[in-house]
Design an enzyme around this catalytic site. Structure first.
Site, PDB file in Angstrom:
ATOM      1  N   ASP A  13      -7.989   2.001  -9.043  1.00  0.00           N
ATOM      2  CA  ASP A  13      -8.118   3.439  -8.775  1.00  0.00           C
ATOM      3  C   ASP A  13      -9.522   3.972  -9.043  1.00  0.00           C
ATOM      4  OD1 ASP A  13      -5.378   3.550  -8.158  1.00  0.00           O
ATOM      5  OD2 ASP A  13      -4.882   3.731 -10.275  1.00  0.00           O
ATOM      6  N   LYS A  16     -12.311   2.995  -4.569  1.00  0.00           N
ATOM      7  CA  LYS A  16     -12.797   1.987  -3.604  1.00  0.00           C
ATOM      8  C   LYS A  16     -12.588   2.444  -2.168  1.00  0.00           C
ATOM      9  CE  LYS A  16      -9.902  -0.821  -5.558  1.00  0.00           C
ATOM     10  NZ  LYS A  16      -9.483  -0.098  -6.758  1.00  0.00           N
ATOM     11  N   GLY A  17     -11.449   3.121  -1.932  1.00  0.00           N
ATOM     12  CA  GLY A  17     -11.129   3.577  -0.578  1.00  0.00           C
ATOM     13  C   GLY A  17     -12.123   4.608  -0.100  1.00  0.00           C
ATOM     14  N   GLY A  40      -3.458   1.852  -3.503  1.00  0.00           N
ATOM     15  CA  GLY A  40      -3.345   3.214  -2.984  1.00  0.00           C
ATOM     16  C   GLY A  40      -4.753   3.749  -2.841  1.00  0.00           C
ATOM     17  N   HIS A  41      -5.300   3.699  -1.640  1.00  0.00           N
ATOM     18  CA  HIS A  41      -6.689   4.103  -1.427  1.00  0.00           C
ATOM     19  C   HIS A  41      -6.737   5.449  -0.723  1.00  0.00           C
ATOM     20  CE1 HIS A  41      -8.162  -0.325  -1.886  1.00  0.00           C
ATOM     21  NE2 HIS A  41      -7.503   0.127  -2.927  1.00  0.00           N
ATOM     22  N   THR A 129       4.199  -1.969  -9.550  1.00  0.00           N
ATOM     23  CA  THR A 129       4.431  -0.911  -8.566  1.00  0.00           C
ATOM     24  C   THR A 129       5.751  -1.137  -7.806  1.00  0.00           C
ATOM     25  OG1 THR A 129       3.210  -2.163  -6.907  1.00  0.00           O
ATOM     26  CG2 THR A 129       1.951  -0.574  -8.205  1.00  0.00           C
ATOM     27  N   GLN A 224      -7.087  -3.017  -6.286  1.00  0.00           N
ATOM     28  CA  GLN A 224      -6.943  -3.134  -7.745  1.00  0.00           C
ATOM     29  C   GLN A 224      -8.333  -3.228  -8.388  1.00  0.00           C
ATOM     30  OE1 GLN A 224      -4.703  -5.450  -5.761  1.00  0.00           O
ATOM     31  NE2 GLN A 224      -3.593  -3.539  -5.648  1.00  0.00           N
ATOM     32  N   THR A 300       0.216   5.361  -5.276  1.00  0.00           N
ATOM     33  CA  THR A 300       1.301   4.545  -4.730  1.00  0.00           C
ATOM     34  C   THR A 300       2.643   4.920  -5.337  1.00  0.00           C
ATOM     35  OG1 THR A 300      -0.217   2.728  -4.313  1.00  0.00           O
ATOM     36  CG2 THR A 300       2.103   2.138  -4.441  1.00  0.00           C
TER      37      THR A 300
HETATM   38  P1  IMO Z   1      -5.750   0.279  -6.242  1.00  0.00           P
HETATM   39  O1  IMO Z   1      -6.143  -0.650  -5.113  1.00  0.00           O
HETATM   40  C1  IMO Z   1      -4.175   0.707 -10.258  1.00  0.00           C
HETATM   41  C2  IMO Z   1      -1.171  -2.229 -11.543  1.00  0.00           C
HETATM   42  C3  IMO Z   1       0.241  -1.752 -11.776  1.00  0.00           C
HETATM   43  C4  IMO Z   1       0.666  -2.712 -12.876  1.00  0.00           C
HETATM   44  C5  IMO Z   1      -0.009  -4.016 -12.482  1.00  0.00           C
HETATM   45  C6  IMO Z   1       0.884  -4.983 -11.738  1.00  0.00           C
HETATM   46  O2  IMO Z   1      -5.286   1.608  -5.807  1.00  0.00           O
HETATM   47  O3  IMO Z   1      -6.844   0.321  -7.255  1.00  0.00           O
HETATM   48  P2  IMO Z   1       1.769  -5.050  -9.237  1.00  0.00           P
HETATM   49  O4  IMO Z   1       2.620  -4.076  -8.481  1.00  0.00           O
HETATM   50  O5  IMO Z   1       0.427  -5.280  -8.626  1.00  0.00           O
HETATM   51  O6  IMO Z   1       2.489  -6.322  -9.545  1.00  0.00           O
HETATM   52  O7  IMO Z   1       1.532  -4.327 -10.653  1.00  0.00           O
HETATM   53  O8  IMO Z   1      -1.104  -3.651 -11.671  1.00  0.00           O
HETATM   54  N1  IMO Z   1      -1.717  -1.927 -10.207  1.00  0.00           N
HETATM   55  C7  IMO Z   1      -2.653  -0.990  -9.979  1.00  0.00           C
HETATM   56  N2  IMO Z   1      -3.233  -0.101 -10.807  1.00  0.00           N
HETATM   57  N3  IMO Z   1      -4.546   0.658  -8.976  1.00  0.00           N
HETATM   58  C8  IMO Z   1      -4.003  -0.254  -8.122  1.00  0.00           C
HETATM   59  O9  IMO Z   1      -4.445  -0.431  -6.877  1.00  0.00           O
HETATM   60  C9  IMO Z   1      -2.962  -1.089  -8.608  1.00  0.00           C
HETATM   61  N4  IMO Z   1      -2.195  -2.065  -8.060  1.00  0.00           N
HETATM   62  C10 IMO Z   1      -1.456  -2.568  -9.047  1.00  0.00           C
HETATM   63  O10 IMO Z   1       0.269  -0.417 -12.188  1.00  0.00           O
HETATM   64  O11 IMO Z   1       0.124  -2.299 -14.093  1.00  0.00           O
HETATM   65 MG    MG Z   2      -5.452   3.544  -6.096  1.00  0.00          MG
END
Ligand code: IMO
Ligand code: MG
Length: 428
Positions: A13, A16-17, A40-41, A129, A224, A300
């Site tokens: 978060d 990046k998007g 979630g971008h 998630t 992530q 997300t």
């Molecule tokens: P973006 O791309 C922040 C976190 C989840 C959880 C851990 C494992 O928007 O930065 P998962 O569903 O991947 O098996 O969950 O990773 N997580 C994120 N936290 N931004 C994300 O994506 C995330 N994608 C997964 O909250 O702690």
């Molecule tokens: Mg995000």
């Protein structure tokens, strides 16, 4: 070189998007290389936010070729819904989207298993998630997965899927005591989805390599963040993919020697969603202020994000793991009304001070952050578009964090709007 990786330097978060989208005016190709619909971008489209989960953040920019690489795990149903959603917003999704045939699918049983496993973990839940990411990557490694290219021959996919559902249902019912899934119902849902996605399926690695050879500007959009990397993150509180720059090679077929620069994206503070250690987390009014001003709610899952101060120890670790030379700092404006801003410069572990990021989540959970305090700038930054328009104390903050992290500043984002960026050096 004309290939740039945009990687999250914290726990996801980081923006990046938005950054990927903003860089699109100079890019030709945007490629996702890992993760899935857990991402979630949020990007601003005609001034209104839109969230991409699987679609690369260049999709709304005309003239950009978008690729979902083989390292991504794709929920075909979620992707079809997302395509329909952006189409409704006036974005054309046609030849500008390529989906690599080798990307594995996240199927409904993966999501059911993700939720069931989390429930079974009880107090030790990761806080995933529930998008089926872990079970889908696990199946890929166990040679039990189904690549998305299989959807092109639906008659052959059907028995393969039925056999997989029969086996997964044993896990779902016998191991977790939950209701079995109905293969026929899911196939009915998957059939039209396969029709929608079929025209986007392609063999992409050579195409991306050729684009780089031809000198086109290729942007690899990470999902992530570094600290959620399955190997280098705060295991087991991580996601199941290689979120770091190394993930580009294994997730796209582009060799490390063809990767140009790695740019790290870091918020001016830190957030984390889900469970796991977070040394600079705050839980008082400061957290509430950051959360409110930064709209820190998961794009997300809608969960409130945990908030805290910038952690230089973690940032330096990310810089080392990824080979980051320049960072883009986001959400600087969220700190506009703090009289004092803290920055964590070292950890105290069991009475010993260190600037090394611990390799176990257990050890990280025991650290006490050592802070320095900096005066806040107490003025609005969101209209700044040039270095000279930033308050001197905001500039001092940026300079100090770059000095501490031993990295150069590429640009700073000062708001959600696409144009709310102050550029120090250009990316391409
Ligand atoms: P973006 O791309 C922040 C976190 C989840 C959880 C851990 C494992 O928007 O930065 P998962 O569903 O991947 O098996 O969950 O990773 N997580 C994120 N936290 N931004 C994300 O994506 C995330 N994608 C997964 O909250 O702690
Ligand atoms: Mg995000």
């Amino acid at each position: 070189m004309s290939s740039v990786v945009v990687v999250g330097a914290q726990w996801g978060d980081e923006g990046k998007g938005k950054i990927t989208n903003a860089l699109c005016s100079d890019a030709d190709l945007v490629v996702r290389f890992q993760g899935g619909a857990n991402a979630g971008h949020t990007v601003s489209l005609d001034g209104v936010p839109i969230v991409f989960h699987l679609l690369p953040s260049g999709i709304s920019v005309p003239g950009i070729q978008n690729v979902i690489g083989p390292g991504v795990v794709i929920d075909p149903i979620a992707l079809a819904v997302e395509i329909a959603g952006v189409t409704e917003r006036g974005v054309e999704v046609g030849e500008n989207l390529l989906i690599d045939v080798g990307a594995h699918m996240v199927l409904p049983y993966h999501k059911a298993l993700d939720a069931a496993e989390e429930r079974a973990r009880g107090q030790s839940a990761i806080g995933t998630t529930h998008r089926g990411i872990g079970p889908a990557y696990a199946d890929r490694c166990a040679r039990d997965g189904i690549p998305i290219g299989a959807l092109a021959a639906f008659d052959e996919f059907r028995p393969r899927f039925e056999e997989a559902v029969a086996r997964k249902n044993k896990h779902i019912t016998r191991l977790y005591g939950e209701q079995p899934l109905d293969a026929r119902e899911m196939l009915e849902q998957l059939y039209p989805v396969a029709q929608t996605l079929a025209r986007h399926l392609a063999d992409t690695p050579e195409m991306i390599r050729e684009a780089i050879r031809a000198g086109l500007n290729v942007l690899f959009e990470g999902a992530q963040g570094t600290l959620l990397d399955v190997t280098f993150g705060t295991y087991p509180f991580v996601t199941s993919s290689s979120t770091t720059a190394g993930g580009v090679a294994i997730g796209t077929g582009v060799p490390p020697s063809m990767i140009g620069e790695v740019i790290g994206i870091a918020k001016a503070y830190t957030t984390r969603v889900g469970a796991g250690p977070f040394p600079t987390e705050v839980t008082d009014d400061t957290a509430r202020m950051i959360q409110e001003r930064g709209a820190e709610r998961g794009a997300t899952t809608g969960r409130a994000r945990r908030c805290g101060w910038l952690d230089i120890v973690a940032l330096r670790y990310s810089i080392a793991v990824n080979g980051i030379k320049r960072i883009i700092v986001t959400k600087l404006d969220v700190l506009d009304s703090f009289e004092t801003i803290k920055v964590c410069v070292a950890y105290d572990i069991d009475g010993r001070q260190t600037d090394c990021f611990p390799r176990t989540a257990d050890e990280l959970g025991r650290v006490n952050p050592v802070y320095v305090e900096m005066p806040g700038w107490m003025s609005v930054t969101k209209e700044a578009r040039h270095e000279s328009e930033l308050p001197p104390r905001a500039l001092a903050y940026l300079n100090e964090i770059c000095r501490l992290a031993d990295v150069d500043l590429c640009s700073v984002s000062v708001g959600a709007k696409g144009e709310a960026i102050v550029e120090f050096t250009s990316v391409f």
